[in-house]
Design an enzyme around this catalytic site. Structure first.
Site, PDB file in Angstrom:
ATOM      1  N   ASP A  47       0.699  -1.160  -0.117  1.00  0.00           N
ATOM      2  CA  ASP A  47      -0.048  -0.010  -0.030  1.00  0.00           C
ATOM      3  C   ASP A  47       0.864   1.251  -0.026  1.00  0.00           C
ATOM      4  OD1 ASP A  47      -2.773   1.492   0.633  1.00  0.00           O
ATOM      5  OD2 ASP A  47      -1.365   2.178   2.079  1.00  0.00           O
ATOM      6  N   TYR A  52       2.963  10.282  -0.168  1.00  0.00           N
ATOM      7  CA  TYR A  52       4.109   9.380   0.261  1.00  0.00           C
ATOM      8  C   TYR A  52       5.364   9.752  -0.192  1.00  0.00           C
ATOM      9  CZ  TYR A  52       0.671   6.431   2.856  1.00  0.00           C
ATOM     10  OH  TYR A  52      -0.686   6.056   3.339  1.00  0.00           O
ATOM     11  N   LYS A  77      -2.621   5.961  -3.852  1.00  0.00           N
ATOM     12  CA  LYS A  77      -3.910   6.972  -3.568  1.00  0.00           C
ATOM     13  C   LYS A  77      -3.650   8.303  -4.176  1.00  0.00           C
ATOM     14  CE  LYS A  77      -3.693   4.732   0.970  1.00  0.00           C
ATOM     15  NZ  LYS A  77      -2.249   4.623   1.288  1.00  0.00           N
ATOM     16  N   HIS A 110      -7.560   9.785  -1.197  1.00  0.00           N
ATOM     17  CA  HIS A 110      -6.852   9.615   0.212  1.00  0.00           C
ATOM     18  C   HIS A 110      -7.655  10.128   1.278  1.00  0.00           C
ATOM     19  CE1 HIS A 110      -2.294   9.276   1.712  1.00  0.00           C
ATOM     20  NE2 HIS A 110      -3.337   9.000   2.455  1.00  0.00           N
TER      21      HIS A 110
HETATM   22  N1  NAP Z   1      -5.250   6.270   4.307  1.00  0.00           N
HETATM   23  C1  NAP Z   1      -4.266   6.874   5.332  1.00  0.00           C
HETATM   24  O1  NAP Z   1      -4.709   8.128   5.591  1.00  0.00           O
HETATM   25  C2  NAP Z   1      -3.174   6.362   5.849  1.00  0.00           C
HETATM   26  C3  NAP Z   1      -2.732   7.047   7.155  1.00  0.00           C
HETATM   27  C4  NAP Z   1      -1.594   6.486   7.757  1.00  0.00           C
HETATM   28  C5  NAP Z   1      -1.281   5.353   7.359  1.00  0.00           C
HETATM   29  N2  NAP Z   1      -1.640   4.586   6.291  1.00  0.00           N
HETATM   30  C6  NAP Z   1      -1.270   3.496   5.842  1.00  0.00           C
HETATM   31  O2  NAP Z   1      -1.121   2.514   6.657  1.00  0.00           O
HETATM   32  C7  NAP Z   1       0.076   2.065   6.916  1.00  0.00           C
HETATM   33  C8  NAP Z   1       0.294   1.404   8.271  1.00  0.00           C
HETATM   34  O3  NAP Z   1       0.244   2.586   9.272  1.00  0.00           O
HETATM   35  P1  NAP Z   1       1.321   3.221   9.782  1.00  0.00           P
HETATM   36  O4  NAP Z   1       2.628   2.755   9.336  1.00  0.00           O
HETATM   37  O5  NAP Z   1       1.097   4.504  10.273  1.00  0.00           O
HETATM   38  O6  NAP Z   1       1.735   2.371  11.410  1.00  0.00           O
HETATM   39  P2  NAP Z   1       1.731   1.155  11.922  1.00  0.00           P
HETATM   40  O7  NAP Z   1       1.854   0.170  10.855  1.00  0.00           O
HETATM   41  O8  NAP Z   1       0.550   0.849  12.880  1.00  0.00           O
HETATM   42  O9  NAP Z   1       2.918   1.092  12.755  1.00  0.00           O
HETATM   43  C9  NAP Z   1       4.237   1.082  12.203  1.00  0.00           C
HETATM   44  C10 NAP Z   1       5.071   1.486  13.455  1.00  0.00           C
HETATM   45  O10 NAP Z   1       5.083   0.093  14.061  1.00  0.00           O
HETATM   46  C11 NAP Z   1       6.579  -0.321  14.369  1.00  0.00           C
HETATM   47  N3  NAP Z   1       6.375  -1.560  14.045  1.00  0.00           N
HETATM   48  C12 NAP Z   1       5.990  -2.542  13.020  1.00  0.00           C
HETATM   49  N4  NAP Z   1       6.089  -3.942  13.330  1.00  0.00           N
HETATM   50  C13 NAP Z   1       6.223  -3.900  14.534  1.00  0.00           C
HETATM   51  C14 NAP Z   1       6.561  -4.954  15.473  1.00  0.00           C
HETATM   52  N5  NAP Z   1       6.596  -6.452  15.016  1.00  0.00           N
HETATM   53  N6  NAP Z   1       6.900  -4.736  16.865  1.00  0.00           N
HETATM   54  C15 NAP Z   1       6.999  -3.525  17.277  1.00  0.00           C
HETATM   55  N7  NAP Z   1       6.908  -2.585  16.526  1.00  0.00           N
HETATM   56  C16 NAP Z   1       6.813  -2.722  15.139  1.00  0.00           C
HETATM   57  C17 NAP Z   1       7.233   0.392  13.148  1.00  0.00           C
HETATM   58  O11 NAP Z   1       8.664   0.329  13.438  1.00  0.00           O
HETATM   59  P3  NAP Z   1       9.754  -0.068  12.383  1.00  0.00           P
HETATM   60  O12 NAP Z   1       9.333   0.845  11.155  1.00  0.00           O
HETATM   61  O13 NAP Z   1      11.050   0.667  12.927  1.00  0.00           O
HETATM   62  O14 NAP Z   1       9.946  -1.625  12.132  1.00  0.00           O
HETATM   63  C18 NAP Z   1       6.620   1.755  12.856  1.00  0.00           C
HETATM   64  O15 NAP Z   1       7.136   2.649  13.651  1.00  0.00           O
HETATM   65  C19 NAP Z   1       0.878   3.201   6.300  1.00  0.00           C
HETATM   66  O16 NAP Z   1       2.519   2.798   6.209  1.00  0.00           O
HETATM   67  C20 NAP Z   1       0.402   3.456   5.250  1.00  0.00           C
HETATM   68  O17 NAP Z   1       0.492   2.596   4.186  1.00  0.00           O
HETATM   69  C21 NAP Z   1      -2.838   5.082   5.654  1.00  0.00           C
END
Ligand code: NAP
Length: 280
Positions: A47, A52, A77, A110
């Site tokens: 995704d 981004y 998006k 988005h």
């Molecule tokens: N549509 C929207 O408006 C929107 C908004 C926000 C996000 N998104 C999408 O959703 C995706 C995921 O959300 P997100 O990146 O915000 O947050 P997330 O996936 O909830 O959390 C990512 C964080 O968690 C850590 N992490 C990952 N796996 C882990 C594990 N097994 N143990 C401990 N910590 C862990 C990562 O650290 P490290 O990277 O250091 O491993 C990173 O800091 C985004 O990347 C994006 O593609 C969409």
């Protein structure tokens, strides 16, 4: 060995893997490595988003991995700056050029940006992009019931997905029920609540210890067991593997009830209320 990732069927019959890779807040060079490593350990869904500013790196990672195009599900998006009929038609072409792909699998509005009031005409463009074969499915993100209702009145196609912030602190039961009622698949963004203190909460660590899994696996299992589609972001191969390996155990009713106690309604960023949040 990791159990294969199940798929969820979108309303037009396209199958989306239930767990993929998130790519927010990572630059081109690093995301190239992460995408390549994720695909090598078994991920089949990435995704990304124009906002981004890493579609070039994502595309390079996809090519490095060398998998047949049909084996990987790619979503990107439409950013706020490109909302509007003509701009949206051009924006996907620009994303495809950066990704070096001839189509994506899912293209998403988005944010609704209601003050701008262009999401209906943007949606019209997305429906045409799907008809032209540039994306296999079209969806929205951060849409509230009133935005979905307006598309229901003014457009002929229902979004295949609504990608919203969901995690145990913000389960979004009402919005998920509204998505279900309209036949829209819910995708969870920030499924780990951004890897913050949710993963050290006693409830999560307690359930993890009882199942012999990690706190992140408990939280991701909570998503997939409820039929949500999700894509955690992680940087190391170890975490990529860990996060994908959630299809070989199940949470019990009691575990799910304990997880319910975590619901505080808190967003990871309190400013990101889709009724008012603006990003371009
Ligand atoms: N549509 C929207 O408006 C929107 C908004 C926000 C996000 N998104 C999408 O959703 C995706 C995921 O959300 P997100 O990146 O915000 O947050 P997330 O996936 O909830 O959390 C990512 C964080 O968690 C850590 N992490 C990952 N796996 C882990 C594990 N097994 N143990 C401990 N910590 C862990 C990562 O650290 P490290 O990277 O250091 O491993 C990173 O800091 C985004 O990347 C994006 O593609 C969409």
């Amino acid at each position: 060995m990791t159990t294969p990732t199940p798929t969820v069927r979108l309303d037009n019959g396209v199958e989306i893997p239930q767990l993929g890779l998130g790519t927010a807040r990572v630059g081109d060079e690093e995301i190239r490595r992460i995408v390549r490593e994720a695909l090598a350990v078994g991920y089949r869904f990435v995704d990304t988003a124009a906002e981004y500013e890493n579609e070039v790196g994502v595309g390079q990672g996809l090519r490095d991995a060398g998998l047949p195009r049909g084996e990987v599900f790619v979503s990107t998006k439409l950013r706020g700056a490109d909302q509007g009929y003509a701009q949206a038609k051009q924006a996907l072409t620009d994303s495809l050029r950066r990704l070096q792909l001839d189509h994506v699998d899912l293209y998403i509005v988005h944010w609704p940006l209601p003050r701008l009031d262009r999401y209906v005409e943007s949606w019209q463009a997305l429906q045409e992009l799907a008809a032209e074969g540039l994306t296999r499915a079209v969806g929205v993100s951060n849409f509230l019931p009133e935005h979905l209702a307006r598309l229901g009145e003014e457009a002929s196609t229902v979004p295949a997905v609504n990608q919203i912030e969901v995690h145990p602190r913000l389960p979004q039961r009402e919005l998920r029920a509204e998505n279900d009622r309209r036949g829209i698949v819910t995708e969870s963004w920030s499924p780990l609540a951004n890897g913050g203190d949710l993963l050290t909460d006693d409830v999560v660590t307690g359930i993890a210890a009882e199942h012999g899994v990690t706190p992140a696996q408990v939280v991701l299992r909570w998503h997939v067991q409820q039929g949500l589609v999700t894509f955690p972001k992680a940087s190391s191969v170890e975490r990529l593997r860990e996060n994908l390996d959630v299809f070989g155990f199940a949470l019990g009713e009691d575990d799910l009830a304990r997880m319910d106690t975590l619901a505080t309604g808190e967003r990871t960023d309190p400013r990101q209320d889709p009724a008012t949040w603006e990003e371009f």
